[in-house]
Design a protein around this motif. Sequence first.
Motif, PDB file in Angstrom:
ATOM      1  N   VAL A 128     167.011  30.317 109.556  1.00 24.09           N
ATOM      2  CA  VAL A 128     167.106  31.242 108.271  1.00 24.09           C
ATOM      3  C   VAL A 128     166.949  30.564 106.954  1.00 24.09           C
ATOM      4  CG1 VAL A 128     168.443  33.103 107.235  1.00 24.09           C
ATOM      5  CG2 VAL A 128     168.295  32.781 109.780  1.00 24.09           C
ATOM      6  N   ILE A 129     166.208  31.006 106.115  1.00 21.78           N
ATOM      7  CA  ILE A 129     166.258  30.426 104.732  1.00 21.78           C
ATOM      8  C   ILE A 129     166.504  31.388 103.921  1.00 21.78           C
ATOM      9  CG2 ILE A 129     164.576  29.540 103.196  1.00 21.78           C
ATOM     10  CD1 ILE A 129     162.750  28.873 105.442  1.00 21.78           C
ATOM     11  N   ILE A 130     167.519  31.028 103.113  1.00 18.88           N
ATOM     12  CA  ILE A 130     168.299  32.081 101.978  1.00 18.88           C
ATOM     13  C   ILE A 130     168.133  31.404 100.546  1.00 18.88           C
ATOM     14  CG2 ILE A 130     170.235  33.283 101.295  1.00 18.88           C
ATOM     15  CD1 ILE A 130     171.067  33.100 103.935  1.00 18.88           C
ATOM     16  N   PHE A 131     167.500  32.093  99.693  1.00 23.34           N
ATOM     17  CA  PHE A 131     167.331  31.396  98.184  1.00 23.34           C
ATOM     18  C   PHE A 131     167.346  32.663  97.169  1.00 23.34           C
ATOM     19  CE2 PHE A 131     163.270  32.129  99.963  1.00 23.34           C
ATOM     20  CZ  PHE A 131     162.428  32.749  98.644  1.00 23.34           C
ATOM     21  N   ASP A 132     167.492  32.369  96.158  1.00 25.34           N
ATOM     22  CA  ASP A 132     167.383  33.381  94.855  1.00 25.34           C
ATOM     23  C   ASP A 132     166.262  32.976  94.141  1.00 25.34           C
ATOM     24  OD1 ASP A 132     169.836  34.523  95.716  1.00 25.34           O
ATOM     25  OD2 ASP A 132     170.889  33.379  94.175  1.00 25.34           O
ATOM     26  N   LEU A 133     165.467  33.846  93.743  1.00 25.47           N
ATOM     27  CA  LEU A 133     164.222  33.924  92.796  1.00 25.47           C
ATOM     28  C   LEU A 133     164.466  34.187  91.554  1.00 25.47           C
ATOM     29  CD1 LEU A 133     161.202  33.110  92.554  1.00 25.47           C
ATOM     30  CD2 LEU A 133     160.475  35.186  93.205  1.00 25.47           C
ATOM     31  N   ASP A 134     164.787  33.416  90.514  1.00 25.78           N
ATOM     32  CA  ASP A 134     164.965  33.986  89.219  1.00 25.78           C
ATOM     33  C   ASP A 134     163.863  34.041  88.171  1.00 25.78           C
ATOM     34  OD1 ASP A 134     167.589  33.045  90.011  1.00 25.78           O
ATOM     35  OD2 ASP A 134     167.310  30.949  89.226  1.00 25.78           O
ATOM     36  N   LEU A 135     163.934  35.459  87.477  1.00 28.19           N
ATOM     37  CA  LEU A 135     162.939  35.770  86.510  1.00 28.19           C
ATOM     38  C   LEU A 135     163.604  35.800  85.273  1.00 28.19           C
ATOM     39  CD1 LEU A 135     162.379  37.378  89.269  1.00 28.19           C
ATOM     40  CD2 LEU A 135     160.768  38.651  87.712  1.00 28.19           C
ATOM     41  N   ASN A 136     162.780  35.000  84.156  1.00 28.32           N
ATOM     42  CA  ASN A 136     163.235  35.449  82.814  1.00 28.32           C
ATOM     43  C   ASN A 136     161.991  35.802  81.957  1.00 28.32           C
ATOM     44  OD1 ASN A 136     164.165  34.899  80.307  1.00 28.32           O
ATOM     45  ND2 ASN A 136     165.106  32.912  80.682  1.00 28.32           N
ATOM     46  N   ILE A 137     162.124  36.939  81.667  1.00 26.22           N
ATOM     47  CA  ILE A 137     160.991  37.600  80.850  1.00 26.22           C
ATOM     48  C   ILE A 137     161.319  37.735  79.476  1.00 26.22           C
ATOM     49  CG2 ILE A 137     159.708  39.818  80.831  1.00 26.22           C
ATOM     50  CD1 ILE A 137     160.732  40.611  83.446  1.00 26.22           C
ATOM     51  N   SER A 138     160.153  36.896  78.673  1.00 26.83           N
ATOM     52  CA  SER A 138     160.242  37.219  77.123  1.00 26.83           C
ATOM     53  C   SER A 138     158.973  37.483  76.365  1.00 26.83           C
ATOM     54  CB  SER A 138     160.712  35.442  76.872  1.00 26.83           C
ATOM     55  OG  SER A 138     159.735  34.760  77.020  1.00 26.83           O
ATOM     56  N   GLU A 139     159.140  38.014  75.257  1.00 24.81           N
ATOM     57  CA  GLU A 139     157.954  38.391  74.413  1.00 24.81           C
ATOM     58  C   GLU A 139     157.301  37.011  74.064  1.00 24.81           C
ATOM     59  OE1 GLU A 139     159.749  40.504  71.399  1.00 24.81           O
ATOM     60  OE2 GLU A 139     158.941  42.351  72.037  1.00 24.81           O
ATOM     61  N   SER A 140     155.994  36.999  74.096  1.00 27.24           N
ATOM     62  CA  SER A 140     155.357  35.782  73.884  1.00 27.24           C
ATOM     63  C   SER A 140     155.359  35.775  72.444  1.00 27.24           C
ATOM     64  CB  SER A 140     153.832  35.718  74.361  1.00 27.24           C
ATOM     65  OG  SER A 140     153.304  36.707  73.781  1.00 27.24           O
ATOM     66  N   SER A 141     155.340  36.614  71.509  1.00 30.46           N
ATOM     67  CA  SER A 141     155.099  36.548  70.061  1.00 30.46           C
ATOM     68  C   SER A 141     156.458  35.744  69.568  1.00 30.46           C
ATOM     69  CB  SER A 141     154.919  37.730  69.409  1.00 30.46           C
ATOM     70  OG  SER A 141     155.528  38.859  69.727  1.00 30.46           O
ATOM     71  N   THR A 142     157.791  36.373  69.896  1.00 33.98           N
ATOM     72  CA  THR A 142     158.816  35.804  69.496  1.00 33.98           C
ATOM     73  C   THR A 142     159.786  34.976  70.259  1.00 33.98           C
ATOM     74  OG1 THR A 142     159.976  37.886  70.447  1.00 33.98           O
ATOM     75  CG2 THR A 142     159.045  38.308  68.118  1.00 33.98           C
ATOM     76  N   ASN A 143     159.246  34.766  71.427  1.00 37.06           N
ATOM     77  CA  ASN A 143     160.081  34.023  72.440  1.00 37.06           C
ATOM     78  C   ASN A 143     161.282  34.277  72.652  1.00 37.06           C
ATOM     79  OD1 ASN A 143     157.852  32.112  72.928  1.00 37.06           O
ATOM     80  ND2 ASN A 143     158.494  30.608  71.366  1.00 37.06           N
ATOM     81  N   LYS A 144     161.493  35.704  72.463  1.00 40.09           N
ATOM     82  CA  LYS A 144     162.939  36.252  72.688  1.00 40.09           C
ATOM     83  C   LYS A 144     163.240  36.952  73.967  1.00 40.09           C
ATOM     84  CE  LYS A 144     164.320  37.243  68.019  1.00 40.09           C
ATOM     85  NZ  LYS A 144     164.864  38.215  66.984  1.00 40.09           N
ATOM     86  N   THR A 145     164.165  36.659  74.704  1.00 42.00           N
ATOM     87  CA  THR A 145     164.284  37.071  76.124  1.00 42.00           C
ATOM     88  C   THR A 145     164.443  38.623  76.122  1.00 42.00           C
ATOM     89  OG1 THR A 145     165.527  35.193  76.815  1.00 42.00           O
ATOM     90  CG2 THR A 145     165.666  37.072  78.115  1.00 42.00           C
ATOM     91  N   ILE A 146     163.729  39.366  76.919  1.00 44.11           N
ATOM     92  CA  ILE A 146     163.670  40.675  77.168  1.00 44.11           C
ATOM     93  C   ILE A 146     164.668  41.223  78.448  1.00 44.11           C
ATOM     94  CG2 ILE A 146     162.279  42.519  77.571  1.00 44.11           C
ATOM     95  CD1 ILE A 146     159.923  41.144  76.446  1.00 44.11           C
ATOM     96  N   GLU A 147     164.438  40.515  79.526  1.00 44.57           N
ATOM     97  CA  GLU A 147     165.157  40.856  80.619  1.00 44.57           C
ATOM     98  C   GLU A 147     165.201  39.548  81.594  1.00 44.57           C
ATOM     99  OE1 GLU A 147     164.466  44.248  83.923  1.00 44.57           O
ATOM    100  OE2 GLU A 147     162.986  43.872  82.178  1.00 44.57           O
TER     101      GLU A 147
END
Length: 176
Positions: A128-147
């Motif tokens: 069994v393999i257990i892990f987390d997949l992290d997503l960091n979504i940002s706007e490309s124009s402002t580089n601000k994190t959206i989600e």
Amino acid sequence: MKKLYLFTIVLCSSLFSFSQDLEIGVKLIENNTVKKVTSSKSVLFVIEDDTHYIHFYLDLARKIKRKLRKSTSAVDFNYEMSSEFKPFEFDLKRIPNKKYDKSNYDIVCFLETSNMKNFDATKERERVIIFDLDLNISESSTNKTIEIAKLHIAANNFIADHNKEAAHLISEIIIQ
């Protein structure tokens, strides 16, 4: 007699709680929306992880493209992978070299694995393999994190066993 009942209750509850950790599949365990996405017509996924995971990400990329092909006009992937240890030559040959400019996309989604745990195979069950997949979504124009989102994945034998379900959850996060 009371000690036997108490022992049985403690044993059953500990077995139940241990079995909860090994649920095979994909779960969304964290999803923090900072700002509403105004436009997600084009998405660039940037993969920042170890080179040993290239096979997992190539399969995941193929499935994400398939899920998002009708809802977005452009879905591309940048592979910014490196290895702390000596990378395998075969893995390095599989990493695509083409790099896309982040400013040409509405949003950029950074992907990375964390909390990787392996449980070796025994006679009673498979590996069994257990892990987390992290997503960091940002706007490309402002580089601000959206989600910011985190998927918890538990798979038997192979890290990419549940990429179809992971791609489905990622596409829902991007499209919403």
